[in-house]
Design an enzyme around this catalytic site. Structure first.
Site, PDB file in Angstrom:
ATOM      1  N   LYS A   8       0.920  -1.424   0.368  1.00 43.31           N
ATOM      2  CA  LYS A   8      -0.222  -0.427  -0.042  1.00 43.31           C
ATOM      3  C   LYS A   8       1.101   1.355   0.036  1.00 43.31           C
ATOM      4  CE  LYS A   8      -4.061   0.104   3.237  1.00 43.31           C
ATOM      5  NZ  LYS A   8      -4.556  -0.217   4.177  1.00 43.31           N
ATOM      6  N   GLY A   9       0.442   2.842  -0.357  1.00 42.06           N
ATOM      7  CA  GLY A   9       1.027   3.532  -0.158  1.00 42.06           C
ATOM      8  C   GLY A   9       0.177   4.761  -0.182  1.00 42.06           C
ATOM      9  N   SER A  10       0.880   5.774  -0.399  1.00 44.72           N
ATOM     10  CA  SER A  10      -0.656   7.374  -0.725  1.00 44.72           C
ATOM     11  C   SER A  10      -1.697   7.200  -1.461  1.00 44.72           C
ATOM     12  CB  SER A  10       0.542   7.982  -1.128  1.00 44.72           C
ATOM     13  OG  SER A  10       1.807   8.281   0.095  1.00 44.72           O
ATOM     14  N   GLY A  14      -2.449   4.468  -3.438  1.00 43.71           N
ATOM     15  CA  GLY A  14      -3.216   3.567  -4.171  1.00 43.71           C
ATOM     16  C   GLY A  14      -2.594   2.006  -3.360  1.00 43.71           C
ATOM     17  N   VAL A  29      -0.594  -2.166  -3.936  1.00 44.20           N
ATOM     18  CA  VAL A  29      -0.033  -3.042  -5.494  1.00 44.20           C
ATOM     19  C   VAL A  29      -0.921  -4.486  -4.582  1.00 44.20           C
ATOM     20  CG1 VAL A  29       2.548  -3.753  -5.284  1.00 44.20           C
ATOM     21  CG2 VAL A  29       2.539  -1.880  -4.349  1.00 44.20           C
ATOM     22  N   LYS A  88       0.629  -2.353 -10.066  1.00 48.17           N
ATOM     23  CA  LYS A  88       0.614  -0.878  -8.543  1.00 48.17           C
ATOM     24  C   LYS A  88      -0.730   0.077  -9.564  1.00 48.17           C
ATOM     25  CE  LYS A  88       3.747   2.725  -6.785  1.00 48.17           C
ATOM     26  NZ  LYS A  88       5.102   2.903  -6.764  1.00 48.17           N
ATOM     27  N   ASP A 146      15.668   8.497  -2.457  1.00 45.89           N
ATOM     28  CA  ASP A 146      14.887   7.341  -1.431  1.00 45.89           C
ATOM     29  C   ASP A 146      15.047   6.238  -1.145  1.00 45.89           C
ATOM     30  OD1 ASP A 146      12.266   8.068   0.347  1.00 45.89           O
ATOM     31  OD2 ASP A 146      11.117   7.150  -0.688  1.00 45.89           O
TER      32      ASP A 146
END
Length: 433
Positions: A108-110, A112, A114, A129, A224
């Site tokens: 999970k991310g900001s 959406g 995966v 993704k 990053d």
């Protein structure tokens, strides 16, 4: 975030006391790891005690150059069509969500999730993704998403970078169809084992450095690097992923000024909002290597103001349980003055020629002829043991595999579609899938 100063508590067993303190630090560290930089800065600035700290004031009050591509933490409405940018030409692929069976959430991310997906025609497995366009536009992050796509297209030939098979979009979502890597995040394995022996840390650091060196050869700065963005494949080799913060077109002597990254791994020059160059990646490599050897990033503190002050001012402290070569490498990579940092003069060549990597045959490393020190022992694509149950226990949203009904498409969705012109990508037919 509450700023706390830990008080000393006497204990009869010094070893137990130190262990308890380390466990507390690790626990706090794990909770904070998923916080984005913008959220971190917002909470830092909201704390009156932290804001009185001179270094924090310096970080929060410095005004960057006007051409800096700052990450905007204040949500704003999607731009109007007249303000949209054509983000690059592309063919119109035939791919669509219904081509896949979406099986599990694996990240999970900001913007959406995966998902593990199986293509219905050939039954191959991919990591897909899926990003929400409106969420991306709300935070003005479309340039970073397109940058990620562009970088992915350049990475298909490197053994330690995740590959993009193709990308496509619907009216409300973007889809990256990526290599499926199921050996787990480096972060996941560090959580379980706390730290690695030096030979294992050296192997991972070498493969990471090779990937960073390749990106630099393409004039890309990664920016990053952290254990969450480092995956292990099914054999135990490193795979670098998530290129959303990459900066393209940075020549060997070029700089950029964007304030971005992950708080624990920010280089001093980034915190100072000074122009920085490729050496930020070597600082991050030093921070990750330190964490692999010791269990926490080099300047970590539960007190956020203190952590920033440590990064900027505190001398590097190295415990004696590592080799002299490892000590020398960490001192070179975690040099606060970037002009004195290892890699400033000759980039990756300086890194791979360091004595810490003398046991590494770099040609064999890049050919994956070296046996990884750890084998995830996955039994196949459906083996999800190295993924966090927080993700895999989550149900797959029904909306992932479909698009909005055409009768329900709103003006904001239309604007979102226009914002991502050029996103879709399909390879030549002979390599498709």
């Amino acid at each position: 975030m509450t700023i706390q100063t830990e008080t000393s508590v006497s204990a009869p067993d010094l070893t137990y006391s130190k262990t308890r303190g380390l466990v507390a630090n690790l626990s706090a560290f794990m909770k904070q790891r998923k916080m984005g930089l913008n959220d971190f800065i917002q909470k830092l600035s909201a704390n009156s005690y932290a804001c009185k700290h001179p270094e924090v004031q310096s970080i929060l009050n410095l005004t960057p150059p006007q051409d800096v591509e700052l990450m905007n933490s204040n949500p704003s409405p999607p731009p109007s069509p007249s303000q949209q940018i054509n983000l690059g030409p592309s063919s119109n692929p035939t791919a669509k969500p219904s081509d896949f069976d979406f099986l599990k959430v694996i990240g999970k991310g900001s913007f959406g999730k995966v998902l593990l997906a199986r293509h219905r025609s050939d039954e191959k497995f991919y990591a897909v993704k899926v990003l929400q366009k409106k969420a991306i536009l709300k935070k003005k992050e479309e340039k970073h998403i397109m940058s990620e796509r562009n970088v992915l297209l350049k990475n298909v030939k490197h053994p330690f970078l995740v590959g993009l098979h193709y990308s496509f979009q619907t009216t409300d979502k973007l889809y990256f169809v990526l290599d499926y890597i199921n050996g787990g995040e480096l972060f996941y394995h560090l959580q379980r084992e706390r730290c690695f022996l030096e030979p294992r840390a050296r192997f991972y650091a070498a493969e990471i450095a090779s990937a960073l060196g390749y990106l630099h050869s393409l004039n890309i700065v990664y920016r990053d690097l952290k254990p969450e963005n480092i995956l292990l494949d099914s054999q135990g080799h490193i795979i670098l992923t998530d290129f959303g913060l990459c900066k393209e077109n940075i020549e060997p002597n070029g700089t950029t000024s964007t304030f971005c990254g992950t708080p624990e791994y920010l280089a001093p020059e980034v915190l100072h909002k000074q122009p920085y160059d490729r050496t930020v990646d070597w600082w991050c490599l030093g921070a990750v290597l330190y964490e692999m050897l010791y269990g926490l990033p080099p300047f970590y503190s539960r007190n956020t103001a203190e952590m920033y002050d440590n990064i900027l001012n505190k001398p590097l402290q190295l415990k004696p349980n590592i080799s002299n070569a490892a000590r020398h490498l960490l001192e070179g990579l975690l040099q606060k003055d970037r002009t004195k940092r290892l890699g400033f003069t000759d980039d990756f060549t300086e890194i791979k020629n360091h004595m810490f990597f003398s046991p590494i045959n770099w040609d064999d490393l890049n050919a994956k002829k070296l046996t990884p020190p750890f084998n995830p022992n996955v039994t196949g694509p459906n083996d999800l043991r190295h993924f966090d149950p927080e993700f895999t226990d989550e149900p797959v949203p029904n909306s992932i595999g479909c698009s909005p009904d055409s009768a329900l498409v709103t003006s904001s969705i239309t604007e979102a579609t226009e914002a991502f012109l050029g996103f879709s990508y399909a390879p030549a037919m002979d390599s498709y899938l």
